[in-house]
Design a protein around this motif. Sequence first.
Motif, PDB file in Angstrom:
ATOM      1  N   THR A   8      -8.066  -7.194  -2.603  1.00  0.00           N
ATOM      2  CA  THR A   8      -8.513  -7.815  -1.982  1.00  0.00           C
ATOM      3  C   THR A   8      -9.256  -8.249  -1.740  1.00  0.00           C
ATOM      4  O   THR A   8     -10.603  -9.244  -0.694  1.00  0.00           O
ATOM      5  CB  THR A   8      -8.017  -7.791  -0.547  1.00  0.00           C
ATOM      6  OG1 THR A   8      -8.862  -5.973  -0.629  1.00  0.00           O
ATOM      7  CG2 THR A   8      -6.912  -6.828   0.015  1.00  0.00           C
ATOM      8  N   THR A  38      -5.015   2.761  -1.632  1.00  0.00           N
ATOM      9  CA  THR A  38      -6.457   2.225  -0.954  1.00  0.00           C
ATOM     10  C   THR A  38      -7.338   1.876  -1.755  1.00  0.00           C
ATOM     11  O   THR A  38      -7.758   0.333  -1.301  1.00  0.00           O
ATOM     12  CB  THR A  38      -7.129   2.822   0.183  1.00  0.00           C
ATOM     13  OG1 THR A  38      -6.313   3.830   1.171  1.00  0.00           O
ATOM     14  CG2 THR A  38      -7.939   3.099   1.336  1.00  0.00           C
ATOM     15  N   PRO A  88      -6.678  -9.343   4.847  1.00  0.00           N
ATOM     16  CA  PRO A  88      -6.692  -8.248   5.773  1.00  0.00           C
ATOM     17  C   PRO A  88      -7.495  -8.551   7.786  1.00  0.00           C
ATOM     18  O   PRO A  88      -6.887  -8.121   8.569  1.00  0.00           O
ATOM     19  CB  PRO A  88      -8.499  -7.272   5.595  1.00  0.00           C
ATOM     20  CG  PRO A  88      -8.616  -7.674   4.693  1.00  0.00           C
ATOM     21  CD  PRO A  88      -7.534  -8.670   3.815  1.00  0.00           C
ATOM     22  N   PHE A 128       0.124  14.501   4.588  1.00  0.00           N
ATOM     23  CA  PHE A 128      -0.418  15.476   3.394  1.00  0.00           C
ATOM     24  C   PHE A 128      -0.236  16.886   4.258  1.00  0.00           C
ATOM     25  O   PHE A 128      -1.121  17.631   3.384  1.00  0.00           O
ATOM     26  CB  PHE A 128      -2.389  14.914   3.272  1.00  0.00           C
ATOM     27  CG  PHE A 128      -2.431  13.218   3.240  1.00  0.00           C
ATOM     28  CD1 PHE A 128      -3.658  12.694   3.862  1.00  0.00           C
ATOM     29  CD2 PHE A 128      -1.348  12.741   2.341  1.00  0.00           C
ATOM     30  CE1 PHE A 128      -3.121  11.074   3.587  1.00  0.00           C
ATOM     31  CE2 PHE A 128      -1.309  11.549   2.135  1.00  0.00           C
ATOM     32  CZ  PHE A 128      -2.295  10.586   2.684  1.00  0.00           C
ATOM     33  N   TYR A 179      -2.596   8.463  -2.177  1.00  0.00           N
ATOM     34  CA  TYR A 179      -2.469   7.525  -0.769  1.00  0.00           C
ATOM     35  C   TYR A 179      -4.136   6.936  -1.290  1.00  0.00           C
ATOM     36  O   TYR A 179      -4.436   5.528  -0.631  1.00  0.00           O
ATOM     37  CB  TYR A 179      -2.552   8.668   0.048  1.00  0.00           C
ATOM     38  CG  TYR A 179      -2.625   7.462   1.197  1.00  0.00           C
ATOM     39  CD1 TYR A 179      -4.086   6.907   1.989  1.00  0.00           C
ATOM     40  CD2 TYR A 179      -1.397   6.374   2.084  1.00  0.00           C
ATOM     41  CE1 TYR A 179      -3.476   5.906   3.062  1.00  0.00           C
ATOM     42  CE2 TYR A 179      -1.468   5.416   2.575  1.00  0.00           C
ATOM     43  CZ  TYR A 179      -2.612   5.550   3.448  1.00  0.00           C
ATOM     44  OH  TYR A 179      -2.760   4.522   3.989  1.00  0.00           O
ATOM     45  N   LYS A 180      -4.932   8.099  -1.634  1.00  0.00           N
ATOM     46  CA  LYS A 180      -6.488   7.489  -1.563  1.00  0.00           C
ATOM     47  C   LYS A 180      -6.894   6.760  -3.221  1.00  0.00           C
ATOM     48  O   LYS A 180      -7.228   5.689  -2.826  1.00  0.00           O
ATOM     49  CB  LYS A 180      -7.770   8.656  -2.266  1.00  0.00           C
ATOM     50  CG  LYS A 180      -6.997   9.745  -1.322  1.00  0.00           C
ATOM     51  CD  LYS A 180      -7.993   9.763   0.074  1.00  0.00           C
ATOM     52  CE  LYS A 180      -7.790  11.056   1.036  1.00  0.00           C
ATOM     53  NZ  LYS A 180      -8.034  11.118   2.332  1.00  0.00           N
ATOM     54  N   PRO A 232      -3.169  -4.543   4.511  1.00  0.00           N
ATOM     55  CA  PRO A 232      -4.329  -4.243   3.382  1.00  0.00           C
ATOM     56  C   PRO A 232      -5.098  -3.515   2.770  1.00  0.00           C
ATOM     57  O   PRO A 232      -6.494  -3.953   4.150  1.00  0.00           O
ATOM     58  CB  PRO A 232      -4.055  -5.548   2.295  1.00  0.00           C
ATOM     59  CG  PRO A 232      -4.357  -6.760   4.093  1.00  0.00           C
ATOM     60  CD  PRO A 232      -3.424  -6.269   4.930  1.00  0.00           C
ATOM     61  N   ALA A 233      -5.499  -2.555   2.557  1.00  0.00           N
ATOM     62  CA  ALA A 233      -6.673  -1.961   2.210  1.00  0.00           C
ATOM     63  C   ALA A 233      -6.679  -1.851   3.623  1.00  0.00           C
ATOM     64  O   ALA A 233      -8.373  -1.232   3.791  1.00  0.00           O
ATOM     65  CB  ALA A 233      -7.986  -2.386   1.282  1.00  0.00           C
ATOM     66  N   ASP A 234      -6.136  -0.791   4.534  1.00  0.00           N
ATOM     67  CA  ASP A 234      -6.451   0.217   5.370  1.00  0.00           C
ATOM     68  C   ASP A 234      -6.836  -0.527   6.173  1.00  0.00           C
ATOM     69  O   ASP A 234      -7.982  -0.260   7.719  1.00  0.00           O
ATOM     70  CB  ASP A 234      -7.507   1.120   4.958  1.00  0.00           C
ATOM     71  CG  ASP A 234      -6.930   2.979   4.379  1.00  0.00           C
ATOM     72  OD1 ASP A 234      -7.951   3.702   4.329  1.00  0.00           O
ATOM     73  OD2 ASP A 234      -5.792   2.183   4.476  1.00  0.00           O
ATOM     74  N   SER A 250      -1.777  -9.618   4.030  1.00  0.00           N
ATOM     75  CA  SER A 250      -2.310 -10.002   2.704  1.00  0.00           C
ATOM     76  C   SER A 250      -3.339 -10.147   3.267  1.00  0.00           C
ATOM     77  O   SER A 250      -4.322  -9.585   2.185  1.00  0.00           O
ATOM     78  CB  SER A 250      -1.945 -10.918   1.378  1.00  0.00           C
ATOM     79  OG  SER A 250      -0.639 -10.639   1.507  1.00  0.00           O
ATOM     80  N   HIS A 254      -6.050  -1.530  -2.918  1.00  0.00           N
ATOM     81  CA  HIS A 254      -6.203  -2.444  -2.825  1.00  0.00           C
ATOM     82  C   HIS A 254      -7.754  -3.084  -1.865  1.00  0.00           C
ATOM     83  O   HIS A 254      -7.373  -3.935  -1.848  1.00  0.00           O
ATOM     84  CB  HIS A 254      -5.837  -2.106  -1.196  1.00  0.00           C
ATOM     85  CG  HIS A 254      -4.666  -2.257  -1.017  1.00  0.00           C
ATOM     86  ND1 HIS A 254      -3.734  -3.192   0.118  1.00  0.00           N
ATOM     87  CD2 HIS A 254      -2.964  -2.920  -1.814  1.00  0.00           C
ATOM     88  CE1 HIS A 254      -2.341  -3.449  -0.583  1.00  0.00           C
ATOM     89  NE2 HIS A 254      -1.811  -3.372  -0.847  1.00  0.00           N
ATOM     90  N   ASN A 255      -8.751  -2.607  -2.142  1.00  0.00           N
ATOM     91  CA  ASN A 255     -10.167  -2.576  -2.073  1.00  0.00           C
ATOM     92  C   ASN A 255     -10.186  -3.351  -3.138  1.00  0.00           C
ATOM     93  O   ASN A 255     -10.495  -4.830  -2.618  1.00  0.00           O
ATOM     94  CB  ASN A 255     -11.076  -1.213  -1.149  1.00  0.00           C
ATOM     95  CG  ASN A 255     -10.974  -0.690  -0.551  1.00  0.00           C
ATOM     96  OD1 ASN A 255     -10.742  -1.124   0.482  1.00  0.00           O
ATOM     97  ND2 ASN A 255     -11.056   0.269  -0.378  1.00  0.00           N
ATOM     98  N   GLN A 285       0.552  -0.910   0.075  1.00  0.00           N
ATOM     99  CA  GLN A 285      -0.171   0.007   0.150  1.00  0.00           C
ATOM    100  C   GLN A 285       0.337   1.561   0.052  1.00  0.00           C
ATOM    101  O   GLN A 285       0.908   2.007   0.519  1.00  0.00           O
ATOM    102  CB  GLN A 285      -0.928  -0.166   1.335  1.00  0.00           C
ATOM    103  CG  GLN A 285      -2.277   1.279   1.439  1.00  0.00           C
ATOM    104  CD  GLN A 285      -3.155   0.407   2.205  1.00  0.00           C
ATOM    105  OE1 GLN A 285      -3.677  -0.222   2.523  1.00  0.00           O
ATOM    106  NE2 GLN A 285      -4.302   2.116   2.940  1.00  0.00           N
TER     107      GLN A 285
END
Lengths: 428, 295
Positions: free
Chosen positions: A401, A394, B158, B263, A390-391, B245-247, B156, A397-398, A191
Amino acid sequence: MRSKIIKLMVCVLLVGTVVATGGFSLSLAQERITFAITPTHIDFDLKETSRFEQAYPDIKVNVVTVSYGELFDKLSISFSVKEPIADVFLMDCCWLGGFAEPGWVEVVDDRITPKMREGLMDSAKAGVIYKGHWYGLPYASEWQHWIYNERMLKEAGLANPPSTWEEFIEQSLKLKEANIVKYAWSGWWEQTDGLTCEYLHVLTTMEGGSTLFDAEGNPLFQESAGVEALQLMVDMIHKYKIVSPAALTYGITEADNLLLGGKAAFRIVWMGVPYLVLNNPEKSKVVGECKIGLTPSYDGKHPGTVAGPMALSMYSGSKHKEAAWKYLTFRCDYEGALRAALEAGQCPGWAKIYEDPEFQEKVPGLDMMFETLKGAVPQPAFPWWKEADYKLITEFHNALTQKKSPRQALEDAAEKAREVRKTWEGGK
Amino acid sequence: MSKKFYFSKRQVGYLLVLPAFAIISGVLFFPLAYSVYLALHNLHITNPRLGVEYVGFYNFLYAFHDSLFWASIINTAYITLIDNIAGITVGLGIALLLNRRFKLRGVVRGLVLFPYILAPIVLSLMWKWIYNADYGLLNGILYRLGLISEYRSWLSDPWTAMHLIIVGNFWQGLPFGVLFYLAALQTIPKNLYESARIDGATQWKEFLYITLPLLMPITLVILVLKTIWTFKLFDIIYIITKGGPADATRVVAYHLYLEGFAFLNLGKAAAASHILLGIVFVITFVYYKFLRKSA
């Protein structure tokens, strides 16, 4: 006795003070600048710095290494509070807008000679020029290369590398069935921004695929080519199982090491001059096996790549601008760039160097490198790109996964990118 | 005739604490006040043409509506809950064992403290390698025990990534609970146990009716401190997963780091941190009320 000890201690203190002050005075006579760089070529950077200090004994350079992932944050925080960590620093093309807009990086238009202006390669421009102004000199003007292991393909009975994505999938499955490798493609898909670059690379090879944003900053990746690119990446992991799920945790080093260790057959690399790494026995177990190829595409005729030129730039508030510029030019002028190419395998940004006989003799694979460069697209350099990236990551990755479909993930990413841009422009 | 000026005892006391108070003001009150200022403004650091803008409570409203912020709070609360339950039960169990006399007890006590001595970043790197998909110790052990047929990429997924972070964080914080409980166990009067044994109490009843109630105050302290520390969890996330992964492992400290330092949205980060302060305060208050009542 006691008074003798006290006298001795006072003498030692005095002598020590004189010596220290003397040393301090000597160093005061030198101008000191700080250079912030990633540790990728630290041995070469230190060697060059030493050469510079010999050429300019009145300038001392303090080299500070920061890993790539932290360098942007450290630089921007330090610049924002006017406590810079460096006078000269590495500037990636995708950072340029974020540093140029707040005025943190010195405009060097007046210092650029006509020879420099004419000699800069098109692919290197994005690393030094922003909105028509020069912000440094080209340092490592590299682009991604598609690498395949020729020995593995031959072992699997494959005569040629894949030219389409269908062929790539077939060959990867063959390599898997033949137990040559478990996962054919090694991806840098953790990520971080490396994932964006690999996604962009795949996007450039899709029908209608071009880049992530248009010139005004409107997202394009949520259109069909972008969805196809992300869907392909998802399928590589979950449907065809030719990319390891662990790729979601791999950094660039882990991903490169799989190729260099003979555990992957395909990889997109940021290696500067790839053969200097791939055929270096100190770093590679696949010496002589790997070749630079053209990335597969939707029809076999549209390979692409991503350009990622980097520059060395100066902090605009530096109190040592002349010394900093001397260091910059020493490192990045024609001679400096040639040394970097020959000794560290960095891609020069000056076109003339590629015609240099010594360069051509010592640097292998130039023909193929230039062939891949033809389809290169630049990375975004908008001042709001860091947060928007970064958005995007993410949402990638959504999709990877399988929390969201690629289409939904990219639509959400586009919406978030628009919000980031709007906020940056002052909207709420 | 010269007039002597005398300080009263109270005035002397104030003068003596003044230097310490000045330092504390500098490192605590001033940053707190400045963070309130930041929360009410947008500095537009990356677009200075817009200047510093007073935005009132906009940043607070943004944080209240920011799903990522609340997702990171939920992730952090989940880690805290599991960590507290496991840390207290296992920590107490180990402390009870170490409170008994046995050979090499001193050595074992020292070894138990080992994770607490190492720097968090070193521990995080160690766990990253343990969880490595290709060379990690976890895969190696599970494979040799026959529990998995091939190496897996635990980080990998979540769900597994989140729980492996919890394991790593639990291991790092375990000695803290052990230490506190061990110290508290030393303070329980022995005659209480003697009296209970005379009355025919079993060991379990001794634990339930003597040990546990008397450990409630220290349990409260452990809960409060562990909650605060876990809400500051950052190193292990930054090193191992970077929120992915994926936050899935995005915790509130990492979220604030990204907003504020990656940021440069300092106003939003400051506002979110004040909301977090309120949440931690409420949790601490609930602990205090609940456990004080139980004690």
